[in-house]
Scaffold this motif. Structure first.
Motif, short mmCIF file in Angstrom:
data_model
loop_
_atom_site.label_atom_id
_atom_site.label_comp_id
_atom_site.label_asym_id
_atom_site.label_seq_id
_atom_site.Cartn_x
_atom_site.Cartn_y
_atom_site.Cartn_z
N TRP A 40 30.87 26.90 68.53
CA TRP A 40 29.62 26.55 69.21
C TRP A 40 28.55 27.60 68.93
O TRP A 40 28.79 28.81 69.05
N PRO A 41 27.34 27.16 68.55
CA PRO A 41 26.26 28.12 68.29
C PRO A 41 25.88 28.90 69.55
O PRO A 41 25.78 28.32 70.65
N VAL A 42 25.70 30.18 69.41
CA VAL A 42 25.25 31.04 70.49
C VAL A 42 23.82 31.45 70.18
O VAL A 42 23.56 32.13 69.17
N VAL A 43 22.89 31.02 71.00
CA VAL A 43 21.47 31.24 70.75
C VAL A 43 20.98 32.42 71.59
O VAL A 43 21.26 32.52 72.79
N ALA A 44 20.25 33.30 70.93
CA ALA A 44 19.62 34.43 71.62
C ALA A 44 18.28 34.70 70.93
O ALA A 44 18.20 34.68 69.69
N ASP A 45 17.25 34.92 71.73
CA ASP A 45 15.92 35.17 71.19
C ASP A 45 15.46 34.06 70.27
O ASP A 45 14.80 34.29 69.24
N GLY A 46 15.84 32.84 70.64
CA GLY A 46 15.36 31.68 69.90
C GLY A 46 16.05 31.43 68.58
O GLY A 46 15.61 30.57 67.80
N ALA A 47 17.14 32.14 68.31
CA ALA A 47 17.84 31.95 67.04
C ALA A 47 19.35 31.98 67.27
O ALA A 47 19.83 32.59 68.23
N VAL A 48 20.10 31.30 66.37
CA VAL A 48 21.55 31.31 66.45
C VAL A 48 22.06 32.67 65.98
O VAL A 48 21.85 33.05 64.81
N GLN A 49 22.67 33.40 66.88
CA GLN A 49 23.14 34.74 66.56
C GLN A 49 24.57 34.74 66.03
O GLN A 49 24.93 35.57 65.19
N THR A 50 25.38 33.84 66.56
CA THR A 50 26.78 33.79 66.14
C THR A 50 27.34 32.43 66.53
O THR A 50 26.63 31.57 67.05
N LEU A 51 28.62 32.22 66.24
CA LEU A 51 29.32 30.99 66.62
C LEU A 51 30.48 31.37 67.53
O LEU A 51 31.33 32.18 67.15
N ALA A 52 30.50 30.80 68.71
CA ALA A 52 31.59 31.09 69.65
C ALA A 52 32.86 30.41 69.19
O ALA A 52 32.87 29.24 68.84
N LEU A 53 33.95 31.15 69.19
CA LEU A 53 35.22 30.61 68.73
C LEU A 53 35.73 29.52 69.66
O LEU A 53 35.70 29.67 70.89
N PRO A 54 36.24 28.41 69.10
CA PRO A 54 36.92 27.42 69.94
C PRO A 54 38.15 28.05 70.59
O PRO A 54 38.71 29.03 70.08
N ASP A 55 38.60 27.46 71.71
CA ASP A 55 39.73 28.04 72.43
C ASP A 55 40.97 28.13 71.56
O ASP A 55 41.73 29.11 71.62
N TRP A 56 41.23 27.09 70.73
CA TRP A 56 42.45 27.09 69.92
C TRP A 56 42.43 28.24 68.90
O TRP A 56 43.45 28.87 68.66
N ALA A 57 41.27 28.50 68.32
CA ALA A 57 41.17 29.58 67.33
C ALA A 57 41.32 30.93 68.00
O ALA A 57 41.97 31.85 67.47
N ASP A 58 40.72 31.08 69.18
CA ASP A 58 40.82 32.34 69.91
C ASP A 58 42.27 32.66 70.22
O ASP A 58 42.71 33.81 70.10
#
Length: 368
Positions: A62-80
């Motif tokens: 899932w895209p993690v947005v900060a300061d109006g831009a995608v900063q990283t991708l949050a890992l799905p639970d299965w991958a974590d």
């Protein structure tokens, strides 16, 4: 259909080679149960991702947005879970009921082992399961890029295997026959595949003519490379597992031809040829046998990447050139010359390949 012990062996060998396996069968055959039993035997977690219930972001993150831009991708639970456990099984289930967009998101996971911007540990084993499209609710053929990333196995345990599992609550599985691969064994399989493709170049890439065939195993540069990688983890006499792996990667047509040709080769181990090139009758061996032998020698030296290995590899090439096989030896010399490590010099014996070495950009005049 493939026996259960051979299925377990091929899953193990493919996992070691980082090639994902796709189990095909009718519903209710126990595909997911086998994966869970394998995980339990290894005492590692198993994470099941059901394609029909997931969106692409559930795969890629899932895209993690900060300061109006995608900063990283949050890992799905299965991958974590798999990353924190530093290994385990990832089961991509109900693949033929996945949408095209979800299949596309799975491509990078299946081949590159990447989830968003995070790489899964090498110890994660990727297995998928699917029912034939005509026997799945809303089933569709796999996209060709997805299908070509998997080793396909037709899974149907025999009544005897089912009864054995039933009596043991399906808690135990046959032992794997896969073996550890070393650089010499890997080089032998590379040499064999290269020699076959040299002989049957049209089979290097043969895109299927129907959507159904394109959704199963078919020959490509990727799948032939996978053949060499997986076979390195199988015993040379394990014909059942070898056949399952080959047919499951390049399909019945190309695979059957390769298996028949491979059985006729009767090749000496690369280690023996390097140690004593005279064990090969260079003047009477078939050209395809010579190609396989010398391709294996070159692959070994290239894989080692050292000056000593590179210099040693010239021994069989010189023996071939001076005992009746100069053309094949010259072509192998060109490939070996391209793989020359920094600072290495061709041996004096390389002067036998002057034309080839010059074409490869090597200075024979400065031979060691």
């Amino acid at each position: 259909m493939t026996s259960l012990d051979t299925t377990v062996t091929v899953i193990d060998a493919a996992a070691r080679a980082h090639v994902p396996v796709l189990l095909w069968s009718d519903p209710g055959m126990g595909k997911s149960s086998v994966v869970r039993a394998l995980a339990a035997a290894d005492q590692v977690p198993v994470e099941t991702v059901i394609g029909s219930q997931r969106e692409p972001v559930d795969i890629a993150g899932w895209p993690v947005v900060a300061d109006g831009a995608v900063q990283t991708l949050a890992l799905p639970d299965w991958a974590d879970t798999l990353i924190k456990a530093n290994g385990g099984y990832l089961l991509l289930d109900e693949l033929t009921t996945s949408s095209a967009s979800t299949q596309a998101a799975m491509l990078t996971v299946a081949l590159e082992r990447m989830v968003g911007r995070t790489k899964l540990p090498d110890t994660v084993r990727i297995v998928a399961a699917a029912n034939p499209p005509d026997r799945a609710a809303g089933g569709v053929d796999l996209t060709p890029p997805m299908a070509n990333r998997f080793l396909h196995v037709d899974f149907e345990p025999s009544p005897e295997e089912w009864l054995t599992g039933m009596r043991s609550s399906f808690a135990t599985l046959p032992a794997s026959r896969a073996v550890a691969a070393d650089d010499l064994r890997a080089a032998e399989e590379v040499g064999t595949v290269c020699a076959f493709i040299e002989r049957r170049t049209p089979l290097l890439h043969a895109y299927p003519e129907t959507d159904e065939a394109a959704g199963r195993a078919w020959p490509s540069r990727r799948s032939w490379q996978a053949v060499a990688r997986v076979l390195a983890y199988l015993r040379g006499d394990d014909t059942a597992a070898i056949a399952t792996a080959v047919l499951g990667l390049v399909g019945d047509g190309a695979g059957s031809e390769f298996l028949e040709w491979r059985a006729s080769m009767d090749l000496p181990p690369v280690a023996d040829v390097i140690a004593d090139p005279s064990i090969v009758d260079w003047g009477t061996a078939r050209p395809d046998q010579l190609w396989a032998i010398l391709s294996g020698v070159v692959a070994w030296a290239s894989g080692k990447g050292t000056k000593d290995a590179w210099m040693t590899a010239w021994g069989p090439l010189v023996a071939a050139a001076t005992h009746g096989a100069p053309d094949v030896a010259g072509a192998a010399a060109r490939a070996l010359g391209v793989a020359m490590p920094p600072g290495a010099k061709p041996p004096a014996a390389a002067r036998k390949f002057t034309d080839v070495m010059i074409a490869a950009g090597l200075d024979v005049g400065n031979a060691a």
